[in-house]
Design a protein around this motif. Structure first.
Motif, PDB file in Angstrom:
ATOM      1  N   PRO A  32       0.814  -1.231   0.000  1.00 32.42           N
ATOM      2  CA  PRO A  32       0.000   0.000   0.000  1.00 32.42           C
ATOM      3  C   PRO A  32       0.841   1.271   0.000  1.00 32.42           C
ATOM      4  O   PRO A  32       0.641   2.170   0.810  1.00 32.42           O
ATOM      5  CB  PRO A  32      -0.808  -0.143   1.295  1.00 32.42           C
ATOM      6  N   ILE A  87      -4.501   5.479   6.126  1.00 32.89           N
ATOM      7  CA  ILE A  87      -4.180   4.145   6.645  1.00 32.89           C
ATOM      8  C   ILE A  87      -4.104   4.167   8.169  1.00 32.89           C
ATOM      9  O   ILE A  87      -4.624   3.270   8.846  1.00 32.89           O
ATOM     10  CB  ILE A  87      -2.852   3.631   6.040  1.00 32.89           C
ATOM     11  N   GLU A 138      -6.520   1.898  10.546  1.00 32.49           N
ATOM     12  CA  GLU A 138      -5.940   0.928  11.474  1.00 32.49           C
ATOM     13  C   GLU A 138      -6.328   1.252  12.919  1.00 32.49           C
ATOM     14  O   GLU A 138      -6.634   0.346  13.703  1.00 32.49           O
ATOM     15  CB  GLU A 138      -4.411   0.892  11.331  1.00 32.49           C
ATOM     16  N   GLY A 151      -3.225  -0.198  -1.995  1.00 35.12           N
ATOM     17  CA  GLY A 151      -3.593   0.468  -0.743  1.00 35.12           C
ATOM     18  C   GLY A 151      -5.059   0.850  -0.724  1.00 35.12           C
ATOM     19  O   GLY A 151      -5.756   0.652   0.276  1.00 35.12           O
ATOM     20  N   ILE A 207      -7.175  -1.218   2.022  1.00 40.81           N
ATOM     21  CA  ILE A 207      -7.664  -0.387   3.122  1.00 40.81           C
ATOM     22  C   ILE A 207      -9.148  -0.080   2.936  1.00 40.81           C
ATOM     23  O   ILE A 207      -9.923  -0.077   3.902  1.00 40.81           O
ATOM     24  CB  ILE A 207      -6.849   0.919   3.221  1.00 40.81           C
ATOM     25  N   ARG A 218      -8.563  -8.494   6.931  1.00 41.14           N
ATOM     26  CA  ARG A 218      -7.306  -8.094   6.299  1.00 41.14           C
ATOM     27  C   ARG A 218      -6.917  -9.092   5.199  1.00 41.14           C
ATOM     28  O   ARG A 218      -6.492  -8.704   4.118  1.00 41.14           O
ATOM     29  CB  ARG A 218      -6.211  -8.007   7.357  1.00 41.14           C
ATOM     30  N   PHE A 254      -0.904  -2.506   8.817  1.00 39.62           N
ATOM     31  CA  PHE A 254      -0.249  -1.704   7.773  1.00 39.62           C
ATOM     32  C   PHE A 254       0.302  -0.377   8.286  1.00 39.62           C
ATOM     33  O   PHE A 254       0.640   0.495   7.493  1.00 39.62           O
ATOM     34  CB  PHE A 254      -1.237  -1.442   6.634  1.00 39.62           C
ATOM     35  N   THR A 255       0.410  -0.238   9.611  1.00 43.37           N
ATOM     36  CA  THR A 255       0.869   1.029  10.185  1.00 43.37           C
ATOM     37  C   THR A 255       2.259   1.421   9.681  1.00 43.37           C
ATOM     38  O   THR A 255       2.516   2.593   9.391  1.00 43.37           O
ATOM     39  CB  THR A 255       0.885   0.939  11.726  1.00 43.37           C
ATOM     40  N   ALA A 278       2.079   3.139   6.466  1.00 41.22           N
ATOM     41  CA  ALA A 278       1.522   4.484   6.599  1.00 41.22           C
ATOM     42  C   ALA A 278       2.614   5.489   6.965  1.00 41.22           C
ATOM     43  O   ALA A 278       2.723   6.563   6.352  1.00 41.22           O
ATOM     44  CB  ALA A 278       0.428   4.499   7.665  1.00 41.22           C
TER      45      ALA A 278
END
Length: 277
Positions: A23, A126, A130, A172, A176, A185, A250-251, A254
């Motif tokens: 992403p 993102i 999250e 992404g 997301i 997910r 996915f932090t 980001a």
């Protein structure tokens, strides 16, 4: 084939493969990498889209058993029929909007600073998704791709349309977006992979056909180098990502997007790097 041209095509192919399914925006990274390599122009824009076919083939190979079962079961298997219908539904929004606005998007947004702004905006989104998911009670409404409805597919397709903006990230937007609409997910990631097949295939065919006057047989070798490199790096990336999402969110992507976006903007306005438009 010129060695320098081959090396640039190889680097661009690796960049495409490593970023297509994460992403973080493959188009955005290709624009930035091409600018740094002094590898720009109308023919290069066609190249950047064409080598997506290599990345798409990596997904086809990874999911070859599932794809074969869908093809053979399309006449009688309800799950196979539902998946194909959902992919068609999800494909349409970006296809229609891309056909209408493709020229305007290329003219205005295919440049480093707009890409950097899209990086930052996407990263913030993102982080928000999250954080929202961590605070949400219960489990995802849709656990697997086979559980998706036509409305789920349409919502993911509308999310994919935002990826027409360079730097947004097709994967992404679909992953997301899917999570935001209730997909797990794993389901969101796998549907994003499957949706890449018709999307990238159509984009490649359309771009090459539309700009065929720019191309010649002499371009085949460096286009081939880029596509092969994209296939190899995408294959490794897809396998890694499937393992990664089993225990991570996915932090990290980001924050990568946000930091990278600010670095590009600072370098452009500070004069550290002369980004080609």
């Amino acid at each position: 084939m010129d060695l320098t041209l081959a090396l640039k095509a190889l680097i661009m192919g690796i960049v495409e493969g490593l970023t297509e399914f994460l992403p973080i925006s493959s188009t955005g990274h290709l624009i930035l990498a091409g600018s740094l390599l002094d590898f720009t122009g109308e023919k290069v824009k066609v190249f950047e889209i064409a080598i997506q076919a290599g990345a798409m083939l990596a997904v086809c190979w990874e999911y070859r058993v599932r794809i074969a079962s869908v093809i053979t079961g399309i006449g009688s298997d309800r799950k196979a029929q539902r998946l194909v219908l959902n992919l068609i539904i999800a494909f349409v929004p970006a296809a229609v909007l891309g056909f209408i606005f493709n020229k305007s998007i290329k003219a205005v947004l295919f440049a480093p600073v707009p890409v950097a702004l899209a990086f930052i905006a996407g990263g913030l989104i993102i982080l928000w998704i999250e954080r929202r998911n961590r605070g949400a009670a219960g489990v995802a409404r849709v656990d697997t791709v086979d559980d998706m409805t036509a409305m789920d597919a349409l919502k993911v397709g509308l999310a994919q349309a935002f990826a027409l903006i360079p730097g947004t990230s097709r994967s992404g937007a679909t992953i997301i977006g899917g999570m935001m609409f209730g997909l797990s997910r794993k389901a969101a990631t796998e549907f994003s992979f499957f949706l890449a097949i018709p999307t990238l295939f159509a984009a490649t065919i359309y771009s090459v056909y539309k700009e065929r006057a720019l191309l010649s047989v002499a371009d085949l070798p460096w286009f081939g180098v880029g596509a092969i490199a994209a296939f190899a790096s995408a294959f490794l990336c897809v396998r890694w990502l499937l393992r990664y999402i089993s225990s991570h969110d996915f932090t990290i992507f980001a924050w990568y997007r946000i930091v990278f976006g600010f670095v590009v903007i600072a370098s452009a306005y500070g004069g550290w790097v002369t980004w080609a438009e």
